[in-house]
Scaffold this active site. Structure first.
Site, PDB file in Angstrom:
ATOM      1  N   GLY A  11      54.143  67.516  31.338  1.00  0.00           N
ATOM      2  CA  GLY A  11      55.628  67.878  31.790  1.00  0.00           C
ATOM      3  C   GLY A  11      56.231  68.652  30.535  1.00  0.00           C
ATOM      4  O   GLY A  11      57.363  69.434  29.968  1.00  0.00           O
ATOM      5  N   CYS A  12      54.818  69.174  29.196  1.00  0.00           N
ATOM      6  CA  CYS A  12      55.778  69.922  28.565  1.00  0.00           C
ATOM      7  C   CYS A  12      55.531  72.139  29.833  1.00  0.00           C
ATOM      8  O   CYS A  12      54.660  72.076  29.935  1.00  0.00           O
ATOM      9  CB  CYS A  12      54.296  70.231  27.418  1.00  0.00           C
ATOM     10  SG  CYS A  12      54.592  71.784  26.459  1.00  0.00           S
ATOM     11  N   ALA A  13      56.603  72.354  29.456  1.00  0.00           N
ATOM     12  CA  ALA A  13      56.651  73.637  30.317  1.00  0.00           C
ATOM     13  C   ALA A  13      55.984  74.406  29.897  1.00  0.00           C
ATOM     14  O   ALA A  13      55.375  75.656  30.344  1.00  0.00           O
ATOM     15  CB  ALA A  13      58.101  73.516  29.847  1.00  0.00           C
TER      16      ALA A  13
END
Length: 123
Positions: A11-13
């Site tokens: 989920g880390c951009a």
């Protein structure tokens, strides 16, 4: 191109952008969850040993940003214990080439270019 084991925070951009850059350059990734991987002291040191202790830490981690943890004030043993207990503190991504086992911590563009190359694959 190179096949990499890529330890990321789901989920880390930032990790998503990094993956996209590597994949556009033709590299393949074995994506792994940095937060749920089993990190022993030895396994962490395979990635971190060549760096100063302060560079082992994710500067965006809440406990680091708040000043609760000051990486520059930690010795290696204390730092490793913290990283094992709270993997969110580990600087990411952690990458390992599968062809020769070399490792890289973080995504400094110049270092990644030397490590595997990031020019988009033509064609």
């Amino acid at each position: 191109m190179t096949h990499l084991v890529f330890f990321e925070k789901p989920g880390c951009a930032g990790n998503a952008r990094q993956r996209a850059l590597l994949e556009a350059a033709g590299h393949t990734l074995d994506r792994r969850n940095l937060l749920t991987a089993h990190w022993t002291r030895e396994r962490l040191l395979e990635f971190l040993a060549t760096l100063p202790v302060a560079q082992w830490f994710n500067r965006a981690a809440p406990r680091v940003k708040s000043g609760e943890i000051v990486p520059e004030q930690l010795d290696a043993a204390s730092a490793l214990a913290l990283l094992q207990a709270e993997p969110l503190l580990i600087r990411r991504p952690l990458m390992q080439r599968t062809d020769d086992g070399t490792r890289l911590v973080g995504f400094d563009t110049a270092e990644v270019e030397r490590f595997v190359g990031t020019a988009p694959r033509s064609g």
